[in-house]
Design a protein around this motif. Structure first.
Motif, PDB file in Angstrom:
ATOM      1  N   ASN A 244     -11.412   1.078  10.900  1.00 25.52           N
ATOM      2  CA  ASN A 244     -12.534   1.740  10.222  1.00 25.52           C
ATOM      3  C   ASN A 244     -12.807   3.143  10.751  1.00 25.52           C
ATOM      4  O   ASN A 244     -13.740   3.813  10.315  1.00 25.52           O
ATOM      5  CB  ASN A 244     -13.794   0.888  10.315  1.00 25.52           C
TER       6      ASN A 244
ATOM      7  N   ILE B  72     -12.379  -9.138   6.399  1.00 23.96           N
ATOM      8  CA  ILE B  72     -11.850  -8.202   5.402  1.00 23.96           C
ATOM      9  C   ILE B  72     -10.483  -8.701   4.946  1.00 23.96           C
ATOM     10  O   ILE B  72      -9.809  -9.434   5.659  1.00 23.96           O
ATOM     11  CB  ILE B  72     -11.730  -6.757   5.942  1.00 23.96           C
TER      12      ILE B  72
ATOM     13  N   GLN C 249      -5.308  -0.446   3.598  1.00 22.59           N
ATOM     14  CA  GLN C 249      -5.815   0.838   3.112  1.00 22.59           C
ATOM     15  C   GLN C 249      -6.399   1.658   4.255  1.00 22.59           C
ATOM     16  O   GLN C 249      -6.162   2.862   4.373  1.00 22.59           O
ATOM     17  CB  GLN C 249      -6.889   0.607   2.041  1.00 22.59           C
ATOM     18  N   ARG C 250      -7.175   0.987   5.118  1.00 21.09           N
ATOM     19  CA  ARG C 250      -7.769   1.675   6.266  1.00 21.09           C
ATOM     20  C   ARG C 250      -6.687   2.150   7.240  1.00 21.09           C
ATOM     21  O   ARG C 250      -6.751   3.274   7.760  1.00 21.09           O
ATOM     22  CB  ARG C 250      -8.710   0.725   7.005  1.00 21.09           C
TER      23      ARG C 250
ATOM     24  N   GLU D 272      -7.531  -4.484   2.173  1.00 22.62           N
ATOM     25  CA  GLU D 272      -8.496  -3.498   2.668  1.00 22.62           C
ATOM     26  C   GLU D 272      -8.083  -2.972   4.038  1.00 22.62           C
ATOM     27  O   GLU D 272      -8.189  -1.774   4.314  1.00 22.62           O
ATOM     28  CB  GLU D 272      -9.892  -4.106   2.754  1.00 22.62           C
ATOM     29  N   SER D 273      -7.604  -3.863   4.890  1.00 17.63           N
ATOM     30  CA  SER D 273      -7.127  -3.432   6.203  1.00 17.63           C
ATOM     31  C   SER D 273      -5.982  -2.450   6.063  1.00 17.63           C
ATOM     32  O   SER D 273      -5.942  -1.423   6.760  1.00 17.63           O
ATOM     33  CB  SER D 273      -6.682  -4.653   7.018  1.00 17.63           C
TER      34      SER D 273
ATOM     35  N   GLU E 217       0.830  -1.208   0.000  1.00 15.55           N
ATOM     36  CA  GLU E 217       0.000   0.000   0.000  1.00 15.55           C
ATOM     37  C   GLU E 217       0.866   1.260   0.000  1.00 15.55           C
ATOM     38  O   GLU E 217       0.620   2.195  -0.785  1.00 15.55           O
ATOM     39  CB  GLU E 217      -0.929  -0.011   1.214  1.00 15.55           C
TER      40      GLU E 217
END
Length: 220
Positions: A214, A186, A193-194, A190-191, A20
């Motif tokens: 989140n 998830i 990115q968060r 995705e984790s 990321e």
């Protein structure tokens, strides 16, 4: 170019964080005991042979960085054992304390001299370290070690605030990694990115906070 150092970067959340940050143009220093094919294929600078529980390895890591300055330090390396009442292996409990609580503090202290003014430190913790949130019991070593990590990171947020360094305690979510036999809800991507968004939002006004990836504020 900004620089981030990530421990436990060879797989799971650490690998996803590496990927990321690279997509956003960061220089990534990926630290692990042993690399993986996936990590080796990235553009990160990979430093292997680092057992974060061993002071000599951590000191050697600091020495390898020479004049490099870090904008973000992510203490991600961690382990999980399913310790339940009546079948607790206390050597596993001790190992979880060493890896999950002591090692992140040890790494942070060793690398303080490499942090830039205004740097950020993220500790990948778990809501399982929350006493208020514990409604199911079990997992003694993991819960205890993450609660200890939270206590250490909170103290660091106070001690480092005068230096302009902000600290975040971040729960990544229930992530589909080998640690939980890929049973999460998830993906690691995705984790990651968060988590990068939460780190981007970190500053001296919210330093020391305990957050879900989140954006939800978590109880202690």
């Amino acid at each position: 170019m900004k620089t981030v150092l990530i421990t436990g970067a060879n797989r799971g959340i650490g690998l996803a964080l590496t990927q990321e940050y690279l997509t956003h143009g960061w220089h990534v220093i990926a630290v692990c005991r042993k690399t993986s094919v996936e990590l080796s294929e990235t553009a990160a600078r990979v430093i292997t042979g680092v057992d974060v529980t061993k002071p000599a390895d951590v000191q050697a890591l600091a020495e390898q960085l020479t004049a490099i300055k870090l904008d973000v330090l992510i203490n991600n390396a961690g382990i999980l054992h399913g310790d339940h009442l009546g079948e607790i292996a206390y050597e596993n409990l001790t190992q979880q304390f060493l890896v999950n609580a002591q090692a992140p503090l040890q790494v942070t202290e060793a690398l303080l001299g490499h942090l830039t003014a205004g740097a950020k430190i993220a500790f990948i913790t778990s809501r399982m370290g929350s006493i208020a949130d514990n409604s199911s019991g079990g997992y003694y070593g993991y819960r205890m070690s993450k609660a200890a990590l939270n206590a250490a990171a909170k103290s660091l947020s106070l001690d480092l605030k005068p230096r302009g360094i902000a600290v975040a305690l971040l729960h990544p979510g229930y992530v589909q990694t080998a640690m939980v036999n890929f049973g999460g809800d998830i993906s690691a991507a995705e984790s990651a990115q968060r988590l990068t968004l939460r780190i981007a939002e970190l500053n001296l006004s919210n330093t020391g906070g305990f957050w879900h990836s989140n954006g939800e504020r978590l109880e202690w």
